[in-house]
Scaffold this motif. Structure first.
Motif, PDB file in Angstrom:
ATOM      1  N   MET A 225     -35.100  25.464 -32.656  1.00  0.00           N
ATOM      2  CA  MET A 225     -34.195  26.284 -31.864  1.00  0.00           C
ATOM      3  C   MET A 225     -34.777  26.451 -30.464  1.00  0.00           C
ATOM      4  N   PRO A 226     -33.976  26.205 -29.425  1.00  0.00           N
ATOM      5  CA  PRO A 226     -34.482  26.401 -28.062  1.00  0.00           C
ATOM      6  C   PRO A 226     -34.941  27.840 -27.864  1.00  0.00           C
ATOM      7  N   SER A 227     -35.957  28.021 -27.047  1.00  0.00           N
ATOM      8  CA  SER A 227     -36.539  29.345 -26.882  1.00  0.00           C
ATOM      9  C   SER A 227     -35.785  30.209 -25.891  1.00  0.00           C
ATOM     10  N   SER A 228     -34.963  29.619 -25.038  1.00  0.00           N
ATOM     11  CA  SER A 228     -34.247  30.427 -24.060  1.00  0.00           C
ATOM     12  C   SER A 228     -32.759  30.113 -24.111  1.00  0.00           C
ATOM     13  N   VAL A 229     -31.988  31.066 -23.630  1.00  0.00           N
ATOM     14  CA  VAL A 229     -30.540  30.903 -23.589  1.00  0.00           C
ATOM     15  C   VAL A 229     -30.176  30.358 -22.217  1.00  0.00           C
ATOM     16  N   PRO A 230     -29.506  29.210 -22.176  1.00  0.00           N
ATOM     17  CA  PRO A 230     -29.126  28.645 -20.874  1.00  0.00           C
ATOM     18  C   PRO A 230     -28.097  29.522 -20.174  1.00  0.00           C
ATOM     19  N   THR A 231     -28.024  29.387 -18.878  1.00  0.00           N
ATOM     20  CA  THR A 231     -26.975  30.064 -18.119  1.00  0.00           C
ATOM     21  C   THR A 231     -25.635  29.452 -18.522  1.00  0.00           C
ATOM     22  N   TRP A 232     -24.543  30.127 -18.151  1.00  0.00           N
ATOM     23  CA  TRP A 232     -23.216  29.574 -18.439  1.00  0.00           C
ATOM     24  C   TRP A 232     -23.017  28.252 -17.710  1.00  0.00           C
ATOM     25  N   ASP A 233     -23.515  28.152 -16.483  1.00  0.00           N
ATOM     26  CA  ASP A 233     -23.411  26.890 -15.747  1.00  0.00           C
ATOM     27  C   ASP A 233     -24.136  25.775 -16.502  1.00  0.00           C
ATOM     28  N   GLU A 234     -25.316  26.070 -17.017  1.00  0.00           N
ATOM     29  CA  GLU A 234     -26.082  25.064 -17.767  1.00  0.00           C
ATOM     30  C   GLU A 234     -25.398  24.730 -19.087  1.00  0.00           C
ATOM     31  N   LEU A 235     -24.929  25.749 -19.773  1.00  0.00           N
ATOM     32  CA  LEU A 235     -24.306  25.530 -21.076  1.00  0.00           C
ATOM     33  C   LEU A 235     -23.048  24.678 -20.945  1.00  0.00           C
ATOM     34  N   LEU A 236     -22.114  25.114 -20.110  1.00  0.00           N
ATOM     35  CA  LEU A 236     -20.883  24.346 -19.955  1.00  0.00           C
ATOM     36  C   LEU A 236     -21.128  23.046 -19.198  1.00  0.00           C
ATOM     37  N   GLY A 237     -22.152  23.034 -18.355  1.00  0.00           N
ATOM     38  CA  GLY A 237     -22.514  21.800 -17.667  1.00  0.00           C
ATOM     39  C   GLY A 237     -23.032  20.731 -18.612  1.00  0.00           C
ATOM     40  N   SER A 238     -23.558  21.164 -19.767  1.00  0.00           N
ATOM     41  CA  SER A 238     -24.075  20.208 -20.751  1.00  0.00           C
ATOM     42  C   SER A 238     -22.970  19.650 -21.643  1.00  0.00           C
ATOM     43  N   ALA A 239     -21.794  20.273 -21.639  1.00  0.00           N
ATOM     44  CA  ALA A 239     -20.695  19.826 -22.498  1.00  0.00           C
ATOM     45  C   ALA A 239     -20.174  18.476 -22.016  1.00  0.00           C
ATOM     46  N   GLN A 240     -19.963  17.592 -22.955  1.00  0.00           N
ATOM     47  CA  GLN A 240     -19.434  16.274 -22.625  1.00  0.00           C
ATOM     48  C   GLN A 240     -18.017  16.065 -23.144  1.00  0.00           C
ATOM     49  N   ARG A 241     -17.692  16.703 -24.277  1.00  0.00           N
ATOM     50  CA  ARG A 241     -16.373  16.505 -24.894  1.00  0.00           C
ATOM     51  C   ARG A 241     -15.611  17.804 -25.112  1.00  0.00           C
ATOM     52  N   SER A 242     -16.327  18.820 -25.637  1.00  0.00           N
ATOM     53  CA  SER A 242     -15.604  20.035 -26.026  1.00  0.00           C
ATOM     54  C   SER A 242     -16.475  21.277 -25.895  1.00  0.00           C
ATOM     55  N   ALA A 243     -15.795  22.368 -25.608  1.00  0.00           N
ATOM     56  CA  ALA A 243     -16.414  23.695 -25.597  1.00  0.00           C
ATOM     57  C   ALA A 243     -15.381  24.630 -26.205  1.00  0.00           C
ATOM     58  N   VAL A 244     -15.692  25.146 -27.377  1.00  0.00           N
ATOM     59  CA  VAL A 244     -14.759  26.048 -28.047  1.00  0.00           C
ATOM     60  C   VAL A 244     -15.386  27.429 -28.150  1.00  0.00           C
ATOM     61  N   HIS A 245     -14.532  28.431 -28.054  1.00  0.00           N
ATOM     62  CA  HIS A 245     -14.984  29.819 -28.005  1.00  0.00           C
ATOM     63  C   HIS A 245     -14.119  30.652 -28.939  1.00  0.00           C
ATOM     64  N   TRP A 246     -14.760  31.463 -29.756  1.00  0.00           N
ATOM     65  CA  TRP A 246     -14.023  32.367 -30.628  1.00  0.00           C
ATOM     66  C   TRP A 246     -14.453  33.796 -30.307  1.00  0.00           C
ATOM     67  N   GLU A 247     -13.442  34.661 -30.257  1.00  0.00           N
ATOM     68  CA  GLU A 247     -13.653  36.083 -29.991  1.00  0.00           C
ATOM     69  C   GLU A 247     -13.039  36.853 -31.153  1.00  0.00           C
ATOM     70  N   MET A 248     -13.789  37.804 -31.692  1.00  0.00           N
ATOM     71  CA  MET A 248     -13.308  38.502 -32.878  1.00  0.00           C
ATOM     72  C   MET A 248     -13.319  40.024 -32.754  1.00  0.00           C
ATOM     73  N   ARG A 249     -13.722  40.546 -31.629  1.00  0.00           N
ATOM     74  CA  ARG A 249     -13.762  41.995 -31.449  1.00  0.00           C
ATOM     75  C   ARG A 249     -12.438  42.501 -30.865  1.00  0.00           C
ATOM     76  N   ASP A 250     -12.077  43.714 -31.217  1.00  0.00           N
ATOM     77  CA  ASP A 250     -10.871  44.318 -30.661  1.00  0.00           C
ATOM     78  C   ASP A 250     -11.147  45.039 -29.354  1.00  0.00           C
ATOM     79  N   SER A 251     -12.417  45.228 -29.035  1.00  0.00           N
ATOM     80  CA  SER A 251     -12.765  45.794 -27.734  1.00  0.00           C
ATOM     81  C   SER A 251     -14.208  45.420 -27.407  1.00  0.00           C
TER      82      SER A 251
END
Length: 175
Positions: free
Chosen positions: A1-27
């Motif tokens: 497991m990587p030791s650090s959490v990438p920034t959003w730019d790094e995370l989405l910048g690494s995507a080549q085909r798909s990026a899916v997001h699920w949200e389950m909270r009501d607030s």
């Protein structure tokens, strides 16, 4: 497991085909006194054609990601009738769509037999999970990255099952 959490730019910048997001909270924790949610509660509604009023770096990042050929999808699993915060999200979803996301809504009652992950998150290219942790009050408790194939498989299967049942934003009517 990587030791650090990438920034959003790094995370989405690494995507080549798909990026899916699920949200389950009501607030989620927001400032009820100032800011976009407070403005919305006071009756302010943003116009899609007035991009300067609502366009943010996040929207630019999504637009850049989609322009590279990455499909970005978001499913919101919600209780009905929806919470005030979910109504706020619904009213602002046009921003996500204009930026290039595909967004669907799944009433929680229709998700009871789907093995959903325990946390909101993102799955990048079916292999990298970014868990979004929250406190009981909805404040961010930080992110976590996992490259565990079993976790990625669970997230992929759960997302696709939820997506298949979910209602496209343009057809979902809040209640």
């Amino acid at each position: 497991m990587p030791s650090s959490v990438p920034t959003w730019d790094e995370l989405l910048g690494s995507a080549q085909r798909s990026a899916v997001h699920w949200e389950m909270r009501d607030s989620y924790a927001v400032d009820y006194e100032t800011g976009p949610f407070a403005d919305w509660r006071a009756g302010v509604r943003l116009a899609p054609e007035d991009r300067e009023a609502w366009w943010r770096p996040w929207h630019s990042l999504i637009t850049e990601t989609v322009a590279r050929g990455v499909v970005v999808r978001r499913v919101r699993i919600v209780s009905e009738p929806v919470s005030e915060y979910t109504h706020f999200l619904y009213d602002g979803t046009f921003k996500n769509i204009i930026a290039g996301e595909q967004v669907r809504w799944l009433p929680r009652r229709q998700a009871s037999d789907i093995a959903l992950p325990g946390n909101d998150g993102w799955l990048i290219d079916g292999r990298l999970v970014r868990w979004n942790h929250f406190t009981g009050d909805g404040a961010s408790a930080g992110g976590e990255i996992s490259e565990d194939p079993a976790a990625a498989k669970l997230c992929a299967e759960a997302f696709e099952a939820a997506w298949a049942r979910a209602i496209p934003h343009e057809n979902y009517k809040i209640r």
